[in-house]
Motif scaffolding. Structure first.
Motif, PDB file in Angstrom:
ATOM      1  N   GLN A 159     -13.406  -1.983   7.893  1.00 21.71           N
ATOM      2  CA  GLN A 159     -13.687  -1.875   9.322  1.00 21.71           C
ATOM      3  C   GLN A 159     -13.654  -0.404   9.737  1.00 21.71           C
ATOM      4  O   GLN A 159     -13.157   0.439   8.996  1.00 21.71           O
ATOM      5  CB  GLN A 159     -12.626  -2.660  10.125  1.00 21.71           C
ATOM      6  CG  GLN A 159     -12.565  -4.135   9.800  1.00 21.71           C
ATOM      7  CD  GLN A 159     -13.810  -4.861  10.260  1.00 21.71           C
ATOM      8  OE1 GLN A 159     -14.316  -4.620  11.338  1.00 21.71           O
ATOM      9  NE2 GLN A 159     -14.314  -5.745   9.408  1.00 21.71           N
ATOM     10  N   PRO A 160     -14.144  -0.096  10.953  1.00 18.76           N
ATOM     11  CA  PRO A 160     -14.030   1.285  11.444  1.00 18.76           C
ATOM     12  C   PRO A 160     -12.557   1.683  11.564  1.00 18.76           C
ATOM     13  O   PRO A 160     -11.674   0.828  11.633  1.00 18.76           O
ATOM     14  CB  PRO A 160     -14.673   1.229  12.829  1.00 18.76           C
ATOM     15  CG  PRO A 160     -15.514   0.003  12.824  1.00 18.76           C
ATOM     16  CD  PRO A 160     -14.862  -0.965  11.876  1.00 18.76           C
ATOM     17  N   LYS A 161     -12.302   2.988  11.592  1.00 17.38           N
ATOM     18  CA  LYS A 161     -10.930   3.473  11.719  1.00 17.38           C
ATOM     19  C   LYS A 161     -10.293   2.939  12.995  1.00 17.38           C
ATOM     20  O   LYS A 161     -10.841   3.115  14.082  1.00 17.38           O
ATOM     21  CB  LYS A 161     -10.905   4.999  11.765  1.00 17.38           C
ATOM     22  CG  LYS A 161     -11.233   5.662  10.464  1.00 17.38           C
ATOM     23  CD  LYS A 161     -11.116   7.162  10.626  1.00 17.38           C
ATOM     24  CE  LYS A 161     -11.637   7.906   9.440  1.00 17.38           C
ATOM     25  NZ  LYS A 161     -11.592   9.356   9.655  1.00 17.38           N
ATOM     26  N   PRO A 162      -9.132   2.307  12.874  1.00 17.34           N
ATOM     27  CA  PRO A 162      -8.436   1.820  14.065  1.00 17.34           C
ATOM     28  C   PRO A 162      -7.628   2.949  14.711  1.00 17.34           C
ATOM     29  O   PRO A 162      -7.389   3.992  14.085  1.00 17.34           O
ATOM     30  CB  PRO A 162      -7.499   0.748  13.499  1.00 17.34           C
ATOM     31  CG  PRO A 162      -7.188   1.247  12.118  1.00 17.34           C
ATOM     32  CD  PRO A 162      -8.465   1.903  11.644  1.00 17.34           C
ATOM     33  N   HIS A 163      -7.221   2.722  15.950  1.00 18.26           N
ATOM     34  CA  HIS A 163      -6.358   3.690  16.636  1.00 18.26           C
ATOM     35  C   HIS A 163      -4.924   3.431  16.192  1.00 18.26           C
ATOM     36  O   HIS A 163      -4.386   2.350  16.389  1.00 18.26           O
ATOM     37  CB  HIS A 163      -6.475   3.552  18.154  1.00 18.26           C
ATOM     38  CG  HIS A 163      -5.499   4.438  18.867  1.00 18.26           C
ATOM     39  ND1 HIS A 163      -5.663   5.801  18.934  1.00 18.26           N
ATOM     40  CD2 HIS A 163      -4.335   4.164  19.492  1.00 18.26           C
ATOM     41  CE1 HIS A 163      -4.643   6.326  19.594  1.00 18.26           C
ATOM     42  NE2 HIS A 163      -3.826   5.346  19.937  1.00 18.26           N
ATOM     43  N   VAL A 164      -4.321   4.423  15.565  1.00 22.06           N
ATOM     44  CA  VAL A 164      -2.935   4.336  15.114  1.00 22.06           C
ATOM     45  C   VAL A 164      -2.158   5.469  15.767  1.00 22.06           C
ATOM     46  O   VAL A 164      -2.647   6.592  15.860  1.00 22.06           O
ATOM     47  CB  VAL A 164      -2.837   4.442  13.573  1.00 22.06           C
ATOM     48  CG1 VAL A 164      -1.380   4.458  13.121  1.00 22.06           C
ATOM     49  CG2 VAL A 164      -3.595   3.305  12.899  1.00 22.06           C
ATOM     50  N   CYS A 166       0.841  -1.198   0.000  1.00 24.02           N
ATOM     51  CA  CYS A 166       0.000   0.000   0.000  1.00 24.02           C
ATOM     52  C   CYS A 166       0.877   1.249   0.000  1.00 24.02           C
ATOM     53  O   CYS A 166       1.980   1.242   0.506  1.00 24.02           O
ATOM     54  CB  CYS A 166      -0.908   0.020   1.220  1.00 24.02           C
ATOM     55  SG  CYS A 166      -2.207  -1.213   1.127  1.00 24.02           S
ATOM     56  N   SER A 167       0.334   2.309  -0.558  1.00 22.24           N
ATOM     57  CA  SER A 167       1.092   3.551  -0.566  1.00 22.24           C
ATOM     58  C   SER A 167       0.140   4.733  -0.437  1.00 22.24           C
ATOM     59  O   SER A 167      -1.060   4.596  -0.622  1.00 22.24           O
ATOM     60  CB  SER A 167       1.921   3.669  -1.844  1.00 22.24           C
ATOM     61  OG  SER A 167       1.086   3.699  -2.967  1.00 22.24           O
ATOM     62  N   ALA A 168       0.712   5.874  -0.114  1.00 18.08           N
ATOM     63  CA  ALA A 168      -0.069   7.090   0.045  1.00 18.08           C
ATOM     64  C   ALA A 168       0.845   8.278  -0.202  1.00 18.08           C
ATOM     65  O   ALA A 168       2.060   8.149  -0.252  1.00 18.08           O
ATOM     66  CB  ALA A 168      -0.659   7.165   1.447  1.00 18.08           C
ATOM     67  N   LEU A 212       0.089  11.776  10.040  1.00 22.56           N
ATOM     68  CA  LEU A 212       0.460  10.469   9.499  1.00 22.56           C
ATOM     69  C   LEU A 212      -0.418   9.381  10.101  1.00 22.56           C
ATOM     70  O   LEU A 212      -0.964   8.543   9.382  1.00 22.56           O
ATOM     71  CB  LEU A 212       1.939  10.176   9.776  1.00 22.56           C
ATOM     72  CG  LEU A 212       2.436   8.796   9.350  1.00 22.56           C
ATOM     73  CD1 LEU A 212       2.241   8.565   7.851  1.00 22.56           C
ATOM     74  CD2 LEU A 212       3.904   8.626   9.740  1.00 22.56           C
ATOM     75  N   ALA A 213      -0.594   9.398  11.424  1.00 23.22           N
ATOM     76  CA  ALA A 213      -1.440   8.399  12.094  1.00 23.22           C
ATOM     77  C   ALA A 213      -2.869   8.457  11.569  1.00 23.22           C
ATOM     78  O   ALA A 213      -3.502   7.421  11.315  1.00 23.22           O
ATOM     79  CB  ALA A 213      -1.416   8.601  13.608  1.00 23.22           C
ATOM     80  N   GLY A 214      -3.390   9.667  11.373  1.00 22.96           N
ATOM     81  CA  GLY A 214      -4.751   9.824  10.858  1.00 22.96           C
ATOM     82  C   GLY A 214      -4.895   9.289   9.444  1.00 22.96           C
ATOM     83  O   GLY A 214      -5.884   8.622   9.108  1.00 22.96           O
ATOM     84  N   THR A 215      -3.911   9.567   8.605  1.00 20.27           N
ATOM     85  CA  THR A 215      -3.940   9.081   7.226  1.00 20.27           C
ATOM     86  C   THR A 215      -3.853   7.555   7.193  1.00 20.27           C
ATOM     87  O   THR A 215      -4.596   6.897   6.453  1.00 20.27           O
ATOM     88  CB  THR A 215      -2.784   9.691   6.408  1.00 20.27           C
ATOM     89  OG1 THR A 215      -2.907  11.114   6.441  1.00 20.27           O
ATOM     90  CG2 THR A 215      -2.808   9.216   4.971  1.00 20.27           C
ATOM     91  N   LEU A 216      -2.966   6.982   8.001  1.00 23.47           N
ATOM     92  CA  LEU A 216      -2.854   5.520   8.054  1.00 23.47           C
ATOM     93  C   LEU A 216      -4.160   4.894   8.531  1.00 23.47           C
ATOM     94  O   LEU A 216      -4.614   3.889   7.988  1.00 23.47           O
ATOM     95  CB  LEU A 216      -1.703   5.103   8.976  1.00 23.47           C
ATOM     96  CG  LEU A 216      -0.296   5.388   8.462  1.00 23.47           C
ATOM     97  CD1 LEU A 216       0.729   5.094   9.552  1.00 23.47           C
ATOM     98  CD2 LEU A 216       0.009   4.604   7.199  1.00 23.47           C
ATOM     99  N   SER A 217      -4.773   5.497   9.541  1.00 25.41           N
ATOM    100  CA  SER A 217      -6.037   4.991  10.072  1.00 25.41           C
ATOM    101  C   SER A 217      -7.116   4.981   8.987  1.00 25.41           C
ATOM    102  O   SER A 217      -7.857   3.998   8.838  1.00 25.41           O
ATOM    103  CB  SER A 217      -6.480   5.849  11.262  1.00 25.41           C
ATOM    104  OG  SER A 217      -7.685   5.369  11.798  1.00 25.41           O
ATOM    105  N   GLU A 218      -7.193   6.068   8.222  1.00 25.66           N
ATOM    106  CA  GLU A 218      -8.171   6.148   7.130  1.00 25.66           C
ATOM    107  C   GLU A 218      -7.908   5.085   6.066  1.00 25.66           C
ATOM    108  O   GLU A 218      -8.835   4.430   5.581  1.00 25.66           O
ATOM    109  CB  GLU A 218      -8.127   7.537   6.488  1.00 25.66           C
ATOM    110  CG  GLU A 218      -8.697   8.623   7.369  1.00 25.66           C
ATOM    111  CD  GLU A 218      -8.499  10.015   6.792  1.00 25.66           C
ATOM    112  OE1 GLU A 218      -8.095  10.141   5.610  1.00 25.66           O
ATOM    113  OE2 GLU A 218      -8.746  10.981   7.524  1.00 25.66           O
ATOM    114  N   LYS A 219      -6.647   4.916   5.682  1.00 25.84           N
ATOM    115  CA  LYS A 219      -6.288   3.923   4.657  1.00 25.84           C
ATOM    116  C   LYS A 219      -6.601   2.511   5.143  1.00 25.84           C
ATOM    117  O   LYS A 219      -7.113   1.687   4.388  1.00 25.84           O
ATOM    118  CB  LYS A 219      -4.804   4.034   4.293  1.00 25.84           C
ATOM    119  CG  LYS A 219      -4.424   5.336   3.650  1.00 25.84           C
ATOM    120  CD  LYS A 219      -4.834   5.368   2.213  1.00 25.84           C
ATOM    121  CE  LYS A 219      -4.364   6.653   1.557  1.00 25.84           C
ATOM    122  NZ  LYS A 219      -4.833   6.784   0.199  1.00 25.84           N
ATOM    123  N   LEU A 220      -6.269   2.216   6.409  1.00 32.52           N
ATOM    124  CA  LEU A 220      -6.535   0.886   6.965  1.00 32.52           C
ATOM    125  C   LEU A 220      -8.030   0.594   6.983  1.00 32.52           C
ATOM    126  O   LEU A 220      -8.466  -0.513   6.665  1.00 32.52           O
ATOM    127  CB  LEU A 220      -5.951   0.772   8.374  1.00 32.52           C
ATOM    128  CG  LEU A 220      -4.429   0.783   8.454  1.00 32.52           C
ATOM    129  CD1 LEU A 220      -3.985   0.962   9.898  1.00 32.52           C
ATOM    130  CD2 LEU A 220      -3.853  -0.487   7.876  1.00 32.52           C
TER     131      LEU A 220
END
Length: 118
Positions: A58-63, A25-27, A44-52
């Motif tokens: 699934q709902p956005k995880p805590h990253v 995966c990339s962003a 970065l954490a927010g973007t990763l959470s959205e991508k995941l």
């Protein structure tokens, strides 16, 4: 007692499944210009959470990420996904290119989740 173990098992399996889905995966994210550009740990954490969430359905995880990501090709950073049961899954982020104020990066989740610590 059985329910708690089942829930923990499901959470760990879900986290591992997310890791399996994230191979390659990339962003890219536009950041404020600085030398070198930096992407804040929170963004970065927010973007990763959205991508995941988008990949897993699934709902956005805590990253969480320990520090800002420097926009220098080859820079790596380890972030952590924490499931509701406390189990964790590492995510490796690697900067692949930088163009102006845009940082392009790949990310991959670990193959196995770590169980919750007591």
């Amino acid at each position: 007692m059985f329910t708690a173990r089942t829930t923990t098992g499901i959470s760990i399996l879900a986290a591992a499944a997310v890791g399996t889905l994230l191979v390659g995966c990339s962003a890219s994210v536009e950041v404020k210009k600085s030398t070198p550009p930096k992407l804040s740990a929170d963004k970065l954490a927010g973007t990763l959470s959205e991508k995941l969430a988008a990949v897993s359905g699934q709902p956005k995880p805590h990253v969480s990420c320990p520090e800002d990501l420097a926009g220098k090709v080859g820079t790596t950073l380890r972030c952590t996904l924490t499931a509701d049961d406390g189990s964790t899954l590492g995510i490796t982020v690697k900067v692949t290119s930088v163009s102006g104020g845009r940082i392009h990066y790949d990310f991959k989740a670990d193959d196995k989740a770590s169980p919750a610590t007591k």
